[in-house]
Design a protein around this motif. Structure first.
Motif, PDB file in Angstrom:
ATOM      1  N   VAL A  10       0.854  -1.119  -0.066  1.00  0.00           N
ATOM      2  CA  VAL A  10      -0.127  -0.040   0.085  1.00  0.00           C
ATOM      3  C   VAL A  10       0.665   1.215   0.013  1.00  0.00           C
ATOM      4  O   VAL A  10       1.888   1.451   1.042  1.00  0.00           O
ATOM      5  CB  VAL A  10      -0.838   0.159   1.249  1.00  0.00           C
ATOM      6  N   SER A  11       0.890   2.046  -1.141  1.00  0.00           N
ATOM      7  CA  SER A  11       1.621   3.170  -1.100  1.00  0.00           C
ATOM      8  C   SER A  11       0.879   4.373  -0.852  1.00  0.00           C
ATOM      9  O   SER A  11       0.031   4.736  -1.839  1.00  0.00           O
ATOM     10  CB  SER A  11       2.425   3.108  -2.502  1.00  0.00           C
ATOM     11  N   LEU A  12       1.010   5.066   0.220  1.00  0.00           N
ATOM     12  CA  LEU A  12       0.466   6.472   0.500  1.00  0.00           C
ATOM     13  C   LEU A  12       0.995   7.340  -0.322  1.00  0.00           C
ATOM     14  O   LEU A  12       2.056   8.004   0.070  1.00  0.00           O
ATOM     15  CB  LEU A  12       0.227   6.729   1.940  1.00  0.00           C
ATOM     16  N   LYS A  13       0.517   7.761  -1.526  1.00  0.00           N
ATOM     17  CA  LYS A  13       1.327   8.955  -2.246  1.00  0.00           C
ATOM     18  C   LYS A  13       0.334   9.626  -3.112  1.00  0.00           C
ATOM     19  O   LYS A  13      -0.843   8.924  -3.384  1.00  0.00           O
ATOM     20  CB  LYS A  13       2.369   8.447  -2.858  1.00  0.00           C
ATOM     21  N   GLU A  14       0.442  10.810  -3.699  1.00  0.00           N
ATOM     22  CA  GLU A  14      -0.623  11.402  -4.213  1.00  0.00           C
ATOM     23  C   GLU A  14      -0.834  10.893  -5.596  1.00  0.00           C
ATOM     24  O   GLU A  14       0.230  10.441  -6.261  1.00  0.00           O
ATOM     25  CB  GLU A  14      -0.502  13.072  -4.353  1.00  0.00           C
ATOM     26  N   SER A  15      -2.219  10.603  -6.064  1.00  0.00           N
ATOM     27  CA  SER A  15      -2.264  10.246  -7.713  1.00  0.00           C
ATOM     28  C   SER A  15      -3.324  11.129  -8.164  1.00  0.00           C
ATOM     29  O   SER A  15      -3.810  12.245  -7.608  1.00  0.00           O
ATOM     30  CB  SER A  15      -2.666   8.893  -7.332  1.00  0.00           C
ATOM     31  N   ASP A  16      -3.930  10.600  -9.351  1.00  0.00           N
ATOM     32  CA  ASP A  16      -5.203  11.222  -9.896  1.00  0.00           C
ATOM     33  C   ASP A  16      -6.381  11.449  -9.074  1.00  0.00           C
ATOM     34  O   ASP A  16      -7.267  12.238  -9.082  1.00  0.00           O
ATOM     35  CB  ASP A  16      -5.329  10.704 -11.187  1.00  0.00           C
ATOM     36  N   ASN A  17      -6.386  10.152  -8.139  1.00  0.00           N
ATOM     37  CA  ASN A  17      -7.499  10.041  -7.447  1.00  0.00           C
ATOM     38  C   ASN A  17      -7.618  10.211  -5.794  1.00  0.00           C
ATOM     39  O   ASN A  17      -8.323  10.618  -5.076  1.00  0.00           O
ATOM     40  CB  ASN A  17      -7.854   8.398  -7.335  1.00  0.00           C
ATOM     41  N   GLU A  18      -6.283  10.728  -5.453  1.00  0.00           N
ATOM     42  CA  GLU A  18      -6.170  10.946  -4.065  1.00  0.00           C
ATOM     43  C   GLU A  18      -5.108  11.894  -3.787  1.00  0.00           C
ATOM     44  O   GLU A  18      -4.243  12.163  -4.504  1.00  0.00           O
ATOM     45  CB  GLU A  18      -5.719   9.744  -3.327  1.00  0.00           C
ATOM     46  N   LYS A  19      -5.438  12.998  -2.715  1.00  0.00           N
ATOM     47  CA  LYS A  19      -4.424  14.054  -2.550  1.00  0.00           C
ATOM     48  C   LYS A  19      -4.304  14.115  -1.119  1.00  0.00           C
ATOM     49  O   LYS A  19      -5.039  13.597  -0.200  1.00  0.00           O
ATOM     50  CB  LYS A  19      -5.118  15.536  -2.729  1.00  0.00           C
ATOM     51  N   TRP A  20      -2.946  14.685  -0.652  1.00  0.00           N
ATOM     52  CA  TRP A  20      -2.582  14.881   0.677  1.00  0.00           C
ATOM     53  C   TRP A  20      -3.528  15.989   1.137  1.00  0.00           C
ATOM     54  O   TRP A  20      -3.455  17.124   0.751  1.00  0.00           O
ATOM     55  CB  TRP A  20      -1.297  15.133   1.003  1.00  0.00           C
ATOM     56  N   TYR A  21      -4.316  16.153   2.499  1.00  0.00           N
ATOM     57  CA  TYR A  21      -4.764  17.097   2.810  1.00  0.00           C
ATOM     58  C   TYR A  21      -4.486  17.239   4.502  1.00  0.00           C
ATOM     59  O   TYR A  21      -4.365  16.446   5.154  1.00  0.00           O
ATOM     60  CB  TYR A  21      -6.250  17.010   2.833  1.00  0.00           C
ATOM     61  N   GLN A  22      -4.245  18.693   4.485  1.00  0.00           N
ATOM     62  CA  GLN A  22      -3.645  18.998   5.746  1.00  0.00           C
ATOM     63  C   GLN A  22      -4.552  19.665   6.590  1.00  0.00           C
ATOM     64  O   GLN A  22      -5.453  20.511   6.287  1.00  0.00           O
ATOM     65  CB  GLN A  22      -2.274  20.152   5.665  1.00  0.00           C
ATOM     66  N   GLY A  23      -4.672  19.275   8.168  1.00  0.00           N
ATOM     67  CA  GLY A  23      -5.936  19.897   8.782  1.00  0.00           C
ATOM     68  C   GLY A  23      -5.541  19.692  10.440  1.00  0.00           C
ATOM     69  O   GLY A  23      -4.695  18.978  10.543  1.00  0.00           O
ATOM     70  N   ASN A  24      -6.322  20.521  11.119  1.00  0.00           N
ATOM     71  CA  ASN A  24      -6.253  20.471  12.476  1.00  0.00           C
ATOM     72  C   ASN A  24      -7.465  19.908  13.089  1.00  0.00           C
ATOM     73  O   ASN A  24      -8.643  20.509  12.705  1.00  0.00           O
ATOM     74  CB  ASN A  24      -5.799  21.742  13.193  1.00  0.00           C
ATOM     75  N   LEU A  25      -7.331  19.081  14.079  1.00  0.00           N
ATOM     76  CA  LEU A  25      -8.579  18.522  14.643  1.00  0.00           C
ATOM     77  C   LEU A  25      -8.875  18.893  16.228  1.00  0.00           C
ATOM     78  O   LEU A  25      -9.598  18.246  16.989  1.00  0.00           O
ATOM     79  CB  LEU A  25      -8.513  16.898  14.710  1.00  0.00           C
ATOM     80  N   HIS A  26      -8.329  19.948  16.582  1.00  0.00           N
ATOM     81  CA  HIS A  26      -8.545  20.369  17.954  1.00  0.00           C
ATOM     82  C   HIS A  26      -8.307  21.908  18.246  1.00  0.00           C
ATOM     83  O   HIS A  26      -7.141  22.368  18.411  1.00  0.00           O
ATOM     84  CB  HIS A  26      -7.486  19.730  18.773  1.00  0.00           C
ATOM     85  N   THR A  27      -9.282  22.794  18.462  1.00  0.00           N
ATOM     86  CA  THR A  27      -9.428  24.107  18.180  1.00  0.00           C
ATOM     87  C   THR A  27     -10.624  24.659  19.071  1.00  0.00           C
ATOM     88  O   THR A  27     -11.473  24.237  19.101  1.00  0.00           O
ATOM     89  CB  THR A  27      -9.734  24.463  16.723  1.00  0.00           C
ATOM     90  N   HIS A  28     -10.125  25.811  19.734  1.00  0.00           N
ATOM     91  CA  HIS A  28     -11.069  26.165  20.749  1.00  0.00           C
ATOM     92  C   HIS A  28     -11.428  27.699  20.252  1.00  0.00           C
ATOM     93  O   HIS A  28     -10.493  28.531  19.748  1.00  0.00           O
ATOM     94  CB  HIS A  28     -10.678  26.333  22.130  1.00  0.00           C
ATOM     95  N   SER A  29     -12.715  28.290  20.633  1.00  0.00           N
ATOM     96  CA  SER A  29     -12.904  29.630  20.313  1.00  0.00           C
ATOM     97  C   SER A  29     -13.561  30.248  21.497  1.00  0.00           C
ATOM     98  O   SER A  29     -13.885  29.768  22.414  1.00  0.00           O
ATOM     99  CB  SER A  29     -13.815  29.629  19.084  1.00  0.00           C
ATOM    100  N   LEU A  30     -14.186  31.514  20.965  1.00  0.00           N
ATOM    101  CA  LEU A  30     -15.201  32.272  22.138  1.00  0.00           C
ATOM    102  C   LEU A  30     -16.409  31.359  22.794  1.00  0.00           C
ATOM    103  O   LEU A  30     -17.008  31.715  23.634  1.00  0.00           O
ATOM    104  CB  LEU A  30     -15.504  33.491  21.765  1.00  0.00           C
ATOM    105  N   TRP A  31     -16.596  30.172  21.926  1.00  0.00           N
ATOM    106  CA  TRP A  31     -17.895  29.397  22.323  1.00  0.00           C
ATOM    107  C   TRP A  31     -17.572  28.678  23.489  1.00  0.00           C
ATOM    108  O   TRP A  31     -18.256  28.257  24.338  1.00  0.00           O
ATOM    109  CB  TRP A  31     -18.156  28.537  21.247  1.00  0.00           C
ATOM    110  N   SER A  32     -16.267  28.571  23.892  1.00  0.00           N
ATOM    111  CA  SER A  32     -15.831  28.120  25.226  1.00  0.00           C
ATOM    112  C   SER A  32     -14.561  28.792  25.845  1.00  0.00           C
ATOM    113  O   SER A  32     -14.677  29.851  26.164  1.00  0.00           O
ATOM    114  CB  SER A  32     -15.472  26.474  25.125  1.00  0.00           C
ATOM    115  N   ASP A  33     -13.326  28.268  25.958  1.00  0.00           N
ATOM    116  CA  ASP A  33     -12.329  28.987  26.538  1.00  0.00           C
ATOM    117  C   ASP A  33     -11.202  29.491  25.756  1.00  0.00           C
ATOM    118  O   ASP A  33     -10.292  29.841  25.983  1.00  0.00           O
ATOM    119  CB  ASP A  33     -11.750  28.016  27.591  1.00  0.00           C
ATOM    120  N   GLY A  34     -11.436  29.802  24.173  1.00  0.00           N
ATOM    121  CA  GLY A  34     -10.590  30.290  23.270  1.00  0.00           C
ATOM    122  C   GLY A  34     -10.666  31.957  23.456  1.00  0.00           C
ATOM    123  O   GLY A  34     -11.980  32.134  23.911  1.00  0.00           O
ATOM    124  N   ASP A  35      -9.869  32.493  22.718  1.00  0.00           N
ATOM    125  CA  ASP A  35     -10.079  33.991  22.730  1.00  0.00           C
ATOM    126  C   ASP A  35     -10.254  34.686  21.464  1.00  0.00           C
ATOM    127  O   ASP A  35      -9.916  35.862  21.278  1.00  0.00           O
ATOM    128  CB  ASP A  35      -8.755  34.818  23.503  1.00  0.00           C
TER     129      ASP A  35
END
Length: 417
Positions: A10-35
């Protein structure tokens, strides 16, 4: 296709069908204790090249009508002025009985509609299910939720994790919506041990790197690092508990957005890079559940190849930066017993036990931009940790270098699931 027990490479690399996507899964805002406001945070990640972002406020989904007094909230007047500068025609205001200005907090849907772009930038509705057992914090992020999860508590740290995991799995089953749950920062107040987390069924992700400066990723003389916790969990789950792989995430856990860089809890420290067919929540969750991603605090990878022969990693190098890849794993025949850690009175501490160095041993070290490991037949699992010679520009802990965590693969000695 899952990387677990792959017959074909299984080779994880970009192809015509698949792309690498960068993201963050942990974020706080004024809805709780973010600023800061949701739209300002979404805008920060969008302008810094992220493809997706999960909002994970504590025990709340940003779906209701809520107003805030700027001079009294965590962002103060500075955040309010920046909001008006960036979105001048979008700020909804009113005066309260005391004559103070109130601003309406925009909902997730409004912000997703304004800043999201199909195929280019995705916002995901999520929640930090913030629970505890006695004085031990047990925080779990539920990604791509349909509706709010209320913390359920429990009779032990393990029980709290299992109860909240079961609640997510029930919601997923009921709604048919792809969603996942992961354990946040196990070393925050040293709330969760490897022994507690390894037993949870249906929870196959945890944060090996969290950008908050107060979460003790590296541990100390009593408590092991999150990397060490990972190796203990992987060994025990695969070889003894017959449970699935545990995958490692890097996240920001951002709360502070106004004085970057500083030693506050800020964005841009850790993320995941997912190989997916589409920039959609379902596709991303499915890819991550199949292990088709890596975690990073700065190192970029071109490809990861898993086969019956071993693992190969190709790094996307930065000029003038050197790379070292450690292949880490456990071979069969390791000593299984752990030694409890005791306090000065001889009482057992709430800490992961001390295990043999044969668990999570460094099996091979390679310098350069291409690194591979060939199985010798005795490996229960192998994972790769890539470290660069470049210091992280705004790290969780001052000495952090930019790194990438390659997801583990079962070795030839792993019991077949």
């Amino acid at each position: 296709m899952s990387i677990t027990h792959a017959a074909e490479p299984v080779s994880l690399k970009e192809s015509d069908n698949e792309k690498w996507y960068q993201g963050n899964l942990h974020t706080h805002s004024l809805w709780s204790d973010g600023d800061d406001y949701l739209e300002m945070i979404a805008d920060w990640y969008k302008t810094h090249g992220y493809d997706f972002l999960s909002f994970t406020d504590h025990n709340v989904l940003p779906t209701s009508e809520r107003w805030t007094v700027p001079e009294k909230n965590k962002g103060k007047l500075h955040a309010y002025e920046e909001l008006k500068k960036r979105f001048p025609d979008w700020v909804e205001e009113r005066k309260n009985k005391e004559g103070q200005t109130e601003v309406r907090l925009r909902t997730f849907e409004e912000v997703a509609e304004k800043l999201g772009e199909p195929g280019k930038y995705l916002l995901i509705q999520s929640e930090e299910v913030t629970d505890r057992y006695k004085n031990m914090p047990v925080h779990m992020n539920a990604t791509n939720l349909h509706s709010l999860l209320t913390p359920l508590g429990g009779t032990s740290v393990y029980d709290v994790m299992q109860n909240n995991t079961n609640a997510l799995l029930a919601q997923r089953e009921r709604t048919g919506q792809s969603m996942m749950i992961h354990l946040n920062h196990p070393n925050f107040h040293y709330g969760v041990t490897a022994e507690e987390l390894m037993k949870v069924v249906g929870e196959n992700f945890f944060e090996v790197y969290n950008g908050h400066p107060g979460v003790n990723n590296k541990g100390d003389e009593i408590y092991p690092s999150t990397d060490r916790i990972w190796d203990i969990i992987l060994t025990k789950r695969l070889a003894e508990l017959k449970l699935p792989m545990m995958y490692g995430l890097a996240t920001d856990d951002g709360h502070n957005y106004h004085k970057i860089p500083s030693r506050a809890s800020e964005p841009g420290r850790g993320w995941v890079v997912v190989l997916s067919k589409a920039l959609e929540p379902e596709a991303l969750v499915d890819a991550m559940e199949a292990g088709r991603f890596y975690a990073s605090s700065g190192v970029k990878l071109k490809s990861i190849t898993y086969s019956d022969q071993g693992i190969q990693v190709e790094i996307d190098p930065e000029e003038g930066v050197e790379y070292t890849t450690d292949f880490i794993g456990t071979l069969e025949g390791y000593p299984k017993e752990g030694m409890p850690k005791l306090d000065k009175q001889g009482q057992e501490l709430h800490s992961t036990k001390r295990y043999s160095k044969k668990i999570g041993a460094t099996l091979k070290t390679v310098k350069g931009t291409s690194a591979s490991y060939d199985f010798n037949g005795k490996e229960i699992y192998v994972r790769a940790l890539v470290r660069s010679s470049k210091l992280h520009p705004n790290p969780s802990e001052i000495t952090d270098v930019e790194s990438a965590w390659v997801q583990p693969t079962p070795g030839p000695a792993a019991p077949k699931q």
